[in-house]
Design a protein around this motif. Structure first.
Motif, short mmCIF file in Angstrom:
data_model
loop_
_atom_site.label_atom_id
_atom_site.label_comp_id
_atom_site.label_asym_id
_atom_site.label_seq_id
_atom_site.Cartn_x
_atom_site.Cartn_y
_atom_site.Cartn_z
N ARG A 30 13.34 -6.28 -37.69
CA ARG A 30 12.05 -6.06 -37.03
C ARG A 30 11.09 -5.41 -38.01
NH1 ARG A 30 14.67 -3.05 -32.06
NH2 ARG A 30 16.25 -2.82 -33.68
N GLY A 31 10.03 -6.13 -38.32
CA GLY A 31 9.06 -5.64 -39.29
C GLY A 31 7.79 -5.13 -38.65
N PHE A 32 7.10 -4.25 -39.38
CA PHE A 32 5.82 -3.71 -38.93
C PHE A 32 4.81 -3.90 -40.06
CE2 PHE A 32 8.92 -1.79 -36.23
CZ PHE A 32 8.28 -1.53 -35.03
N GLU A 33 3.68 -4.54 -39.74
CA GLU A 33 2.67 -4.84 -40.75
C GLU A 33 1.27 -4.65 -40.17
OE1 GLU A 33 0.47 -5.32 -43.60
OE2 GLU A 33 2.60 -5.53 -44.12
N LEU A 34 0.49 -3.78 -40.78
CA LEU A 34 -0.86 -3.48 -40.30
C LEU A 34 -1.88 -4.55 -40.69
CD1 LEU A 34 -1.42 0.37 -40.88
CD2 LEU A 34 -1.53 -0.88 -38.71
N ASN A 35 -1.69 -5.20 -41.83
CA ASN A 35 -2.63 -6.19 -42.32
C ASN A 35 -2.52 -7.47 -41.49
OD1 ASN A 35 -3.89 -8.29 -43.76
ND2 ASN A 35 -3.47 -7.34 -45.74
N VAL A 60 11.38 -10.62 -36.68
CA VAL A 60 10.25 -10.43 -35.77
C VAL A 60 9.31 -9.39 -36.38
CG1 VAL A 60 9.54 -9.72 -33.46
CG2 VAL A 60 11.74 -10.88 -33.78
N ILE A 61 8.04 -9.73 -36.54
CA ILE A 61 7.09 -8.80 -37.15
C ILE A 61 6.00 -8.43 -36.15
CG2 ILE A 61 5.47 -8.41 -39.06
CD1 ILE A 61 7.00 -10.40 -40.72
N TYR A 62 5.73 -7.14 -36.04
CA TYR A 62 4.69 -6.63 -35.15
C TYR A 62 3.46 -6.25 -35.97
CZ TYR A 62 8.91 -6.09 -32.31
OH TYR A 62 10.10 -6.32 -31.67
#
Length: 231
Positions: free
Chosen positions: A57-62, A83-85
């Motif tokens: 599970r990934g987290f990416e602001l851009n 899965v990226i949020y």
């Protein structure tokens, strides 16, 4: 695209670190949380080359990078594994996982007014990396730069009960983002304060696996510190 981080050599190194230091050791569908997924290519490449039964599970602001990552995830039918949020891990409910992995922002600069502000790692470059080591995950894989106060990261890890389980080092040439005059000048100043280590146009980038369960007798922290400050 200039609004998405692009450095194939660094991305390939991160991908190799993921495979050799994390994925090959994951047993029984381990779960992984990723901070700052970018365009997702390092993890996607790793998943395509390895058998991994868990979920990352990934987290990416851009938002641009997040959209690009999801497009590629769909293309390779990896939606059940990656899965990226489009949000920040620090502001999330901190999902449980066996591993936290990241190629975190590590550019030192006096402020965020640089080519790509999301790459700003704080005044000494180690701020985000050190914050990741305070989240309490049992295992943390991060890329650590020799010009981003690496000694502070090793000390922060030790304060939080981590030992260096394993590490891999790559010599890298200063690139587009680190060669920005404002950034390079700041790195030179850090070197004068014994907080940045490099030689000519080269610095070391280390993929470091910090673990809480590691026996202190097997701790490689001193070895890592010697390597990262040898330039």
């Amino acid at each position: 695209m200039k609004d998405i981080f692009f450095c194939p050599e660094e991305s390939n190194f991160y991908s190799n670190c993921l495979e050799n230091l994390v994925l090959r050791n994951c047993k029984n569908a381990a779960s992984i949380v990723e901070f700052g997924s970018g365009d997702g290519s390092p993890v996607i490449n790793s998943l395509l080359r390895n058998k991994f039964d868990g979920v990352i599970r990934g987290f990416e602001l851009n938002t641009s990078a997040w959209k690009a990552a999801n497009s590629t995830i769909d293309e390779y039918n990896l939606t059940n594994k990656y899965v990226i949020y489009n949000s920040c891990l620090f502001e999330s409910s901190k999902p449980e996982a066996n591993y936290l992995v990241a190629n975190p922002p590590y550019l030192p600069a006096p402020d965020q007014d640089i080519y790509m502000p999301l790459l700003f790692g704080g005044i000494d470059g180690a701020t985000v990396t050190n914050e990741l080591l305070s989240l309490g995950y049992d295992n943390v894989l991060v890329l650590v730069s020799s010009y981003s106060n690496p000694k502070s990261t090793i000390e922060q890890a030790q304060k939080n009960g981590y030992s260096v389980n394993n590490f891999v080092v790559l010599p890298l040439k200063f690139g587009y983002y680190s060669s920005e005059p404002k950034v390079k000048k700041h790195i030179e100043e850090l070197r004068g304060n014994n907080m940045a280590f490099y030689s000519g146009d080269y610095y070391f980038l280390a993929g470091v696996l910090f673990s809480k369960s590691q026996e202190s007798a097997n701790d490689l922290s001193n070895q890592l510190a010697q390597v990262m400050t040898s330039l």
